[in-house]
Scaffold this motif. Structure first.
Motif, mmCIF file in Angstrom:
data_model
loop_
_atom_site.group_PDB
_atom_site.id
_atom_site.type_symbol
_atom_site.label_atom_id
_atom_site.label_comp_id
_atom_site.label_asym_id
_atom_site.label_seq_id
_atom_site.Cartn_x
_atom_site.Cartn_y
_atom_site.Cartn_z
ATOM 1 N N ILE A 187 0.777 -1.128 -0.187
ATOM 2 C CA ILE A 187 0.135 -0.069 0.057
ATOM 3 C C ILE A 187 0.857 1.300 -0.161
ATOM 4 C CG2 ILE A 187 -1.566 1.094 1.318
ATOM 5 C CD1 ILE A 187 -2.868 -1.280 2.238
ATOM 6 N N LYS A 188 1.908 1.100 0.650
ATOM 7 C CA LYS A 188 2.802 2.505 0.840
ATOM 8 C C LYS A 188 3.237 2.614 -0.465
ATOM 9 C CE LYS A 188 5.534 3.115 4.770
ATOM 10 N NZ LYS A 188 6.886 2.755 5.701
ATOM 11 N N ALA A 191 0.853 4.067 -2.812
ATOM 12 C CA ALA A 191 0.614 5.406 -2.332
ATOM 13 C C ALA A 191 1.739 6.367 -2.613
ATOM 14 C CB ALA A 191 0.455 5.624 -0.866
ATOM 15 N N ALA A 342 -3.284 7.802 3.959
ATOM 16 C CA ALA A 342 -1.966 6.943 3.367
ATOM 17 C C ALA A 342 -0.755 7.324 4.287
ATOM 18 C CB ALA A 342 -1.822 7.327 1.922
#
Length: 554
Positions: A187-188, A191, A342
């Protein structure tokens, strides 16, 4: 290099076995019994993501605001690029040692083995102290981010929730932890890519104001360089140089954490293959995200904007990230909440990885006999639970936030962590220098190793000297004017490190290990056997499908 070739590495040094006297033979170099040790359950993709999750956090997402204010957009870009190169040299040096000897004792094991047990003791405890501090630092950053949405709930409650969350994830075992951290860090990555694209689009005019920014903020009166402490030094060129130097200090803090791959090797599957792969992938990802990230930040946020997170001010909330400030400046209202969410995942993922590394570092010290025996204990899932509990307890440091501002606590933690991390980098570089000399003394070639680091031997010397200079002068602003709290937090780590080294040296009368007596054999057989079993299991599973190969390549 296949397994049969790798196995020869541990067998081609009869000279080392013959010259190793009882005086320098250390039984603690042996790996613990399989039932009483960490489990090798981390895959290459998980190791890469854990390293990325631990390294990409507050230094880029929050701390870069301070660096932009002080160094300007060009100073910020140059500072992160220079320290990124140093980081690369440290990483490849570590990769060479870790691929040859992927033991479960962390960095302290290399210092003990290649230099002096006293250095191993000092390095191990220094690295542990870093993670006892950096974990609450990221929890503190998470509290700063949450306050952007609401300040009705006391920040202490949020921090208690965050601490409990990362504790239970770590308690689930390395396979569960590795998979969860892989997805958190994925996800990082998504993002970060989205933030970079958003920044470029905003800069090119794709914003509600239809205002093409270009390199506007690189020109007067905003850029390209900052003028840090101009009112105190009354010298324009000197203030510009001090601004650039301040970005080096911030970049050092931002990149520190990349080296944690050296701790994950103890739980890596097929480490001699996977560690070099993970190091190559991790560096290029971080280089792109960090250098590319600060370049984009310099395009979309003026260094003179007073909404940026500044270490000397107590303002929090929207000032937590330059990316949030950028959306506010161009009139994007909803997106900044998504970005803030995020960012919360960023810092929580980093805190999760930090707690993992801290517990494994304490475990590594215990099995070397440099920490109480209780910390050697692991549960049936291979989790060193006493180490995990004590590292979680130190997260209570974050409640300093209750009596002091989030920004001030953040500054203290940054100073402490960057000093401990810099000392670690220097020790890794020095250990690698000794490792290379020991190989030569034993008649072994670096070209026969599972992974041979580029730019050597000068690369490790450059990393050692450059990091030392940055560390020595990183607290220059504490003297203009003199500030007791920042001076102590900037430099206390150095005398503590040497005190640990001297205390162990005097207590056990250790000496620098002569190069011809450096142990390059002990433990290799056990590592070879573990790897052979793993490769046999993989062979029984049959060839990987195209989808499986693609998944592993991620």
């Amino acid at each position: 290099m296949d397994y049969s070739e790798e196995k020869k590495i541990g067998q081609q040094s009869p000279k080392s076995a013959s010259v190793l006297s009882d005086e320098y033979r250390d039984e603690t170099l042996l790996e613990p019994p399989i039932n009483d040790t960490l489990h090798r359950g981390l895959k290459a993709r998980q190791i890469s993501m854990i390293a990325l999750g631990g390294a990409v956090g507050t230094g880029l997402i929050i701390g870069s605001g301070t660096a932009l204010r002080r160094g300007g957009p060009l100073g910020l870009f140059l500072g992160y690029s220079f320290v990124g190169f140093i980081c690369y040299l440290v990483m490849v040096a570590l990769g060479e040692m870790a691929a040859f000897l992927p033991h479960k004792k962390g960095f302290a094991g290399y210092a003990t083995r290649f230099v002096d047990p006293a250095l191993g003791f000092a390095l191990g405890w220094n690295y542990l102290m870093k993670y006892l501090i950096v974990t609450p630092n990221n929890v503190n950053a998470a509290g700063v981010v949450v306050q952007y949405w609401t300040q009705k709930v006391h920040i202490a409650i949020w921090m208690a929730i965050f601490i409990a969350f990362i504790f239970f994830i770590n308690l689930l075992g390395v396979r569960v932890f590795g998979e969860l951290e892989f997805w958190f860090s994925s996800i990082k990555v998504i993002a970060l890519i989205a933030l970079l694209l958003m920044g470029i689009i905003i800069d090119l005019g794709g914003n509600p104001k239809h205002d093409r920014l270009g390199f506007r903020y690189w020109k007067a009166p905003d850029g390209p360089m900052g003028s840090y402490l101009l009112e105190q030094v009354h010298d324009g060129p000197l203030a510009i140089f001090l601004g650039f130097w301040a970005t080096l200090t911030n970049a050092l803090f931002a990149y520190i954490g990349t080296e944690l791959i050296g701790v994950t090797v103890g739980e890596a599957e097929n480490p001699r293959r996977n560690i070099p792969i993970a190091i190559r992938r991790t560096f290029f990802r971080i280089l792109i995200f960090y250098v590319g990230g600060v370049f984009v930040i310099g395009l979309i946020v003026p260094r003179t904007n007073d909404q940026l997170f500044i270490a000397t001010k107590s303002k929090t909330g929207a000032a937590a990230s330059p990316f949030v400030v950028a959306t506010t400046l161009v009139g994007i209202k909803v997106l900044r909440h998504v970005i803030n969410g995020a960012i919360l995942i960023f810092v929580m993922s980093a805190a999760n990885s930090d707690l993992y590394i801290g517990s494994r570092t304490l475990y590594g010290l215990a099995i070397e006999g440099k920490a109480p025996k209780i910390f050697k204990r692991v549960n049936r899932m291979g989790v060193p639970y006493p180490s995990l509990i004590i590292c979680t307890a130190f997260c209570g440091l974050v409640f300093l936030n209750v009596s002091s501002s989030s920004a001030k606590v953040f500054t203290w933690f940054v100073n402490l962590v960057s000093t401990a991390g810099a000392l670690t980098w220097m020790c890794i570089a020095f250990c690698h220098i000794r490792f290379m000399k020991a190989l030569k003394a034993h008649g072994m070639s670096r070209q026969d190793l599972p992974y041979s680091a580029p730019f050597q031997p000068w690369g490790s010397w450059f990393a050692l000297i450059a990091t030392g200079i940055i560390t020595l002068f990183k607290g220059f602003d504490t003297f203009i004017p003199f500030k007791v709290d920042t001076f102590i937090t900037s430099y206390i780590g150095i005398p503590v490190f040497f005190a640990l080294w001297l205390m162990y040296k005097l207590r056990y009368r250790t000496r620098l290990i002569p190069l011809e007596h450096v142990d390059l054999v002990t433990g290799l057989r056990q590592i070879d056997e573990e790897e052979e079993k793993f490769l046999e299991m993989q062979a029984k599973l049959g060839p990987r499908s195209a989808l499986g190969k693609f998944w592993d390549s991620l």
